[in-house]
Design an enzyme around this catalytic site. Structure first.
Site, PDB file in Angstrom:
ATOM      1  N   ASN A 149       0.827  -1.207   0.000  1.00 40.26           N
ATOM      2  CA  ASN A 149       0.000   0.000   0.000  1.00 40.26           C
ATOM      3  C   ASN A 149       0.859   1.254   0.000  1.00 40.26           C
ATOM      4  OD1 ASN A 149       0.427  -1.245   2.691  1.00 40.26           O
ATOM      5  ND2 ASN A 149      -0.295   0.734   3.419  1.00 40.26           N
ATOM      6  N   GLN A 179      -4.562  -4.265  -1.968  1.00 38.73           N
ATOM      7  CA  GLN A 179      -4.172  -3.329  -3.040  1.00 38.73           C
ATOM      8  C   GLN A 179      -3.974  -4.029  -4.379  1.00 38.73           C
ATOM      9  OE1 GLN A 179      -4.361  -0.154  -2.543  1.00 38.73           O
ATOM     10  NE2 GLN A 179      -4.270   0.023  -0.311  1.00 38.73           N
ATOM     11  N   SER A 199     -10.698  -6.018   0.334  1.00 34.20           N
ATOM     12  CA  SER A 199     -11.461  -4.964   1.015  1.00 34.20           C
ATOM     13  C   SER A 199     -12.326  -4.199   0.021  1.00 34.20           C
ATOM     14  CB  SER A 199     -10.475  -4.002   1.683  1.00 34.20           C
ATOM     15  OG  SER A 199     -11.170  -2.976   2.353  1.00 34.20           O
ATOM     16  N   HIS A 201     -13.846  -1.130   0.208  1.00 31.97           N
ATOM     17  CA  HIS A 201     -13.738   0.315  -0.021  1.00 31.97           C
ATOM     18  C   HIS A 201     -12.486   0.729  -0.790  1.00 31.97           C
ATOM     19  CE1 HIS A 201     -10.866   1.796   3.193  1.00 31.97           C
ATOM     20  NE2 HIS A 201     -11.111   0.589   3.673  1.00 31.97           N
ATOM     21  N   THR A 237     -25.147 -10.307  12.121  1.00 37.69           N
ATOM     22  CA  THR A 237     -26.111 -10.274  11.014  1.00 37.69           C
ATOM     23  C   THR A 237     -25.413  -9.654   9.800  1.00 37.69           C
ATOM     24  OG1 THR A 237     -27.885 -10.084  12.598  1.00 37.69           O
ATOM     25  CG2 THR A 237     -28.406  -9.443  10.333  1.00 37.69           C
ATOM     26  N   CYS A 326      -3.366   5.203   7.358  1.00 30.25           N
ATOM     27  CA  CYS A 326      -3.501   4.668   8.719  1.00 30.25           C
ATOM     28  C   CYS A 326      -2.285   5.002   9.559  1.00 30.25           C
ATOM     29  CB  CYS A 326      -3.652   3.157   8.684  1.00 30.25           C
ATOM     30  SG  CYS A 326      -4.860   2.604   7.515  1.00 30.25           S
TER      31      CYS A 326
HETATM   32  N1  PLP Z   1      -4.155  -3.994   4.127  1.00 31.89           N
HETATM   33  C1  PLP Z   1      -3.713  -3.108   3.234  1.00 31.89           C
HETATM   34  C2  PLP Z   1      -2.626  -3.506   2.287  1.00 31.89           C
HETATM   35  C3  PLP Z   1      -4.256  -1.831   3.172  1.00 31.89           C
HETATM   36  O1  PLP Z   1      -3.824  -0.944   2.269  1.00 31.89           O
HETATM   37  C4  PLP Z   1      -5.273  -1.472   4.098  1.00 31.89           C
HETATM   38  C5  PLP Z   1      -5.809  -0.092   4.130  1.00 31.89           C
HETATM   39  O2  PLP Z   1      -5.103   0.867   3.852  1.00 31.89           O
HETATM   40  C6  PLP Z   1      -5.713  -2.442   5.005  1.00 31.89           C
HETATM   41  C7  PLP Z   1      -5.133  -3.692   4.994  1.00 31.89           C
HETATM   42  C8  PLP Z   1      -6.824  -2.152   5.969  1.00 31.89           C
HETATM   43  O3  PLP Z   1      -8.027  -2.083   5.251  1.00 31.89           O
HETATM   44  P1  PLP Z   1      -9.426  -1.700   5.929  1.00 31.89           P
HETATM   45  O4  PLP Z   1      -9.487  -0.212   5.931  1.00 31.89           O
HETATM   46  O5  PLP Z   1     -10.465  -2.320   5.039  1.00 31.89           O
HETATM   47  O6  PLP Z   1      -9.431  -2.271   7.293  1.00 31.89           O
END
Ligand code: PLP
Length: 384
Positions: A149, A179, A199, A201, A237, A326
């Site tokens: 990422n 990613q 994921s 989003h 749920t 993050c």
């Molecule tokens: N793993 C990777 C490689 C990511 O880029 C991210 C988010 O930036 C995550 C995990 C965490 O994803 P989520 O926001 O769906 O918890």
């Protein structure tokens, strides 16, 4: 409102307009609990399972099952809490993992499990020689991200997985594919992995819906226990509307994958060319030429603070990031340091991450980027 150029799609993406209608309709007509026994609920369960099947098919994962979760963080936690590990057994992860893997793995050290970090090469990919040294019969779980990422580096998961299984055929191999999914071609059977995280989003589906793909025969304990939904692996749920939107986005992106890669690659190389032609004194492209996702551009400007650059660009409506969203509040950068970058480059690093569904005015973006860097370089000179 001033136009916004959103270049932080590795952090999250915009939900497609069509999905709002899909979710509205599901919530209105199919709001029933999929676990209830009446016909309308059974239909909702069928809709949920149809979404599961669609995503599974795109993953090439018919030899396993898809467990819906609320986020990739949850999926990754499910891996580390769910795989049966004995004291003195080892886990291998790469030093460049997202905190959702890195912290989940290292937390297990308190229970006597040995966690070893695999080094990165200076192109951001896992160092295969270090992996070969550390991959012994004592390793019970390996977790290596498919695409970084932070740098967009693409790991050769097939090769790593094959090697791991040749040393210990019982090893469980997990890859965080957040990613990579719908941005690279992925196929569970060909990669050979046991567990794979995706994921919603990050691929234009809403937040609150993600999944863990689990190969048939892999035994996991649940992270959330309760009503036994999701084959007992994730009680709660189910978010059916989210799952339907996730399946929609998955199928759309999968169909348009080649075309999308070309689009984002063009934006990436045009910005890069403008930087190369500029008068910027010291600039580094952190992504490698090869083994690199077209969706992520990681660059650094020596002795310039990435955070200041990000703030300057925001004033012109350009949104970028200084690494993973993050971890943007933490000092240093585990991944870039592991790639051998010294602090003067690490602090100047920024990440531009693209979407094929955004319209970018490359000239505007590149010009503002170059101007902002030149301004900061000139400020630095005056201070000396
Ligand atoms: N793993 C990777 C490689 C990511 O880029 C991210 C988010 O930036 C995550 C995990 C965490 O994803 P989520 O926001 O769906 O918890």
């Amino acid at each position: 409102m001033e136009k916004i150029y959103y270049l932080d799609n590795a952090a999250t993406t915009k939900v497609f307009d069509e999905e709002f209608e899909i979710m509205r309709s599901q919530n209105e007509n199919g709001f029933y609990n999929p676990s209830s026994a009446y016909k309308v609920s059974i239909d909702v369960k069928k809709t949920l399972d149809k979404s599961r099947e669609k995503i599974c098919r795109v993953l090439g994962g018919q030899n396993g099952k898809l467990i819906f979760t609320s986020s990739a963080t949850e999926s990754n936690n499910l891996v580390f809490e769910g795989v049966h590990l004995k004291k003195t057994q080892e886990i291998l992860i790469s030093v460049g993992e997202h905190p959702a893997v890195y912290n989940s793995a290292h937390r297990l050290e308190k229970q006597g499990i040995i966690v070893k970090d695999i080094a990165l090469q200076n192109n951001g990919c896992v160092d295969f020689e270090d992996f070969k040294r550390k991959m012994t019969k004592d390793v019970a779980l390996v977790s290596i991200m498919h695409v970084s990422n932070e740098t967009g580096a693409v790991n050769d998961i097939k090769k790593l997985c094959e090697f791991a299984k040749s040393v210990n055929r019982n090893v469980i191999f997990h890859s965080d594919g957040v990613q990579a999914f719908c941005k690279e071609k992925v196929d569970m059977k060909s990669l050979g992995v046991d567990l794979y995280t995706i994921s919603g989003h990050k691929i234009h589906a809403p937040r609150g819906i993600s999944a863990l793909w689990v190969k048939n025969g892999v035994v996991l304990d649940a992270l959330l226990v309760g009503g036994g939904q999701e084959q007992g692996l994730r009680s709660s749920t189910e978010n059916v509307a989210g799952a339907v939107a996730f399946a929609y986005a998955t199928c759309k992106l999968n169909e348009e994958l080649d075309e999308n890669q070309k689009k984002v690659n063009k934006v990436k190389s045009e910005i890069l060319n403008k930087l190369k032609q500029s008068k910027i004194a010291e600039f580094m492209k952190i992504n490698a030429e090869e083994n690199s996702s077209p969706y992520i551009m990681s660059i650094s400007f020596k002795n310039i603070k990435g955070e200041v650059l990000m703030n300057l660009l925001e004033m012109s409506g350009i949104l970028i990031s200084t690494g993973s969203a993050c971890s943007s509040k933490k000092a240093g950068n585990r991944t870039l340091e592991a790639m051998g970058l010294d602090n003067s480059w690490v602090i100047g690093s920024v990440r531009l991450s693209f979407s094929a569904y955004e319209n970018y005015d490359v000239d505007y973006i590149a010009q503002h980027l170059v101007d902002a860097v030149l301004r900061l370089e000139s400020n630095n000179k005056q201070k000396r």
